[in-house]
Design a protein around this motif. Structure first.
Motif, PDB file in Angstrom:
ATOM      1  N   ALA A  84      39.031 122.165  26.402  1.00 43.24           N
ATOM      2  CA  ALA A  84      38.182 122.624  25.302  1.00 43.24           C
ATOM      3  C   ALA A  84      37.839 124.101  25.463  1.00 43.24           C
ATOM      4  CB  ALA A  84      36.913 121.787  25.226  1.00 43.24           C
ATOM      5  N   SER A  88      38.966 127.129  22.974  1.00 39.26           N
ATOM      6  CA  SER A  88      37.913 128.007  22.455  1.00 39.26           C
ATOM      7  C   SER A  88      38.223 129.470  22.736  1.00 39.26           C
ATOM      8  CB  SER A  88      36.569 127.642  23.080  1.00 39.26           C
ATOM      9  OG  SER A  88      36.231 126.328  22.767  1.00 39.26           O
ATOM     10  N   VAL A  92      37.399 132.790  20.648  1.00 44.10           N
ATOM     11  CA  VAL A  92      36.313 133.659  21.137  1.00 44.10           C
ATOM     12  C   VAL A  92      36.793 135.090  21.349  1.00 44.10           C
ATOM     13  CG1 VAL A  92      34.764 134.087  23.090  1.00 44.10           C
ATOM     14  CG2 VAL A  92      34.944 131.807  22.120  1.00 44.10           C
ATOM     15  N   LEU A 126      32.668 131.224  27.116  1.00 42.22           N
ATOM     16  CA  LEU A 126      33.659 130.186  27.436  1.00 42.22           C
ATOM     17  C   LEU A 126      33.183 129.283  28.562  1.00 42.22           C
ATOM     18  CD1 LEU A 126      36.938 132.235  27.122  1.00 42.22           C
ATOM     19  CD2 LEU A 126      36.046 130.518  25.553  1.00 42.22           C
ATOM     20  N   ILE A 129      30.785 126.891  27.072  1.00 41.97           N
ATOM     21  CA  ILE A 129      31.503 125.845  26.338  1.00 41.97           C
ATOM     22  C   ILE A 129      32.027 124.792  27.310  1.00 41.97           C
ATOM     23  CG2 ILE A 129      33.596 125.395  24.989  1.00 41.97           C
ATOM     24  CD1 ILE A 129      33.049 128.106  23.599  1.00 41.97           C
TER      25      ILE A 129
END
Length: 145
Positions: A84, A88, A92, A126, A129
């Motif tokens: 994930a 991302s 980003v 990140l 996340i």
């Protein structure tokens, strides 16, 4: 709460604090064009105090010695969270490259010293996340979804 959840929660709290201080410093330097001597000492003290608070909470909330350190489910959750965060990153980093242009406009100039800060901010996002994905997956697994 197992070890991975505790680590993710502590790291997420620390990164939220770090990211908010990073955004504050970036805003003061680029948008308001203030000198660092006016706002860096209070920002540093807030970051230091928050870090100490998080470390104290993390230290005194201990792991039960009867629990296993890691099993197959933990490894799968870690893999999905890393995936994930990787996906991302595809969003980003381009967004982090566009935001300074939107703020400064067509004729604006981004100082060279801000480029590593932009990358560092994207890395913090990140990492947040990644840890949020770990906590979300453990939450779903415990509710039976």
């Amino acid at each position: 709460m197992n070890r991975a959840q505790k680590n993710a929660l502590g790291a997420l709290m620390f990164l939220l604090l770090t990211n908010s201080m990073f955004a504050y410093v970036f805003y003061k330097l680029l948008i308001l064009k203030e000198t660092p001597a006016r706002f860096l000492p209070p920002a540093f003290l807030i970051l230091l105090g928050g870090t100490l608070l998080i470390l104290l909470i993390w230290k005194f909330k201990r792991q039960s010695p009867r629990e296993v350190k890691e099993d197959e489910r933990d490894k799968l959750i870690d893999y999905k969270a890393a995936f994930a965060a990787f996906i991302s990153a595809l969003f980003v980093f381009p967004i982090a490259g566009v935001i300074p242009r939107l703020i400064l406009g067509e004729n604006g100039c981004v100082p060279a010293w801000t480029l590593p800060l932009i990358n560092f901010g994207a890395f913090i996002i990140l990492t947040m996340i990644y840890f949020a994905a770990i906590l979300i997956q453990y939450g779903w697994k415990s509710k039976g979804e």
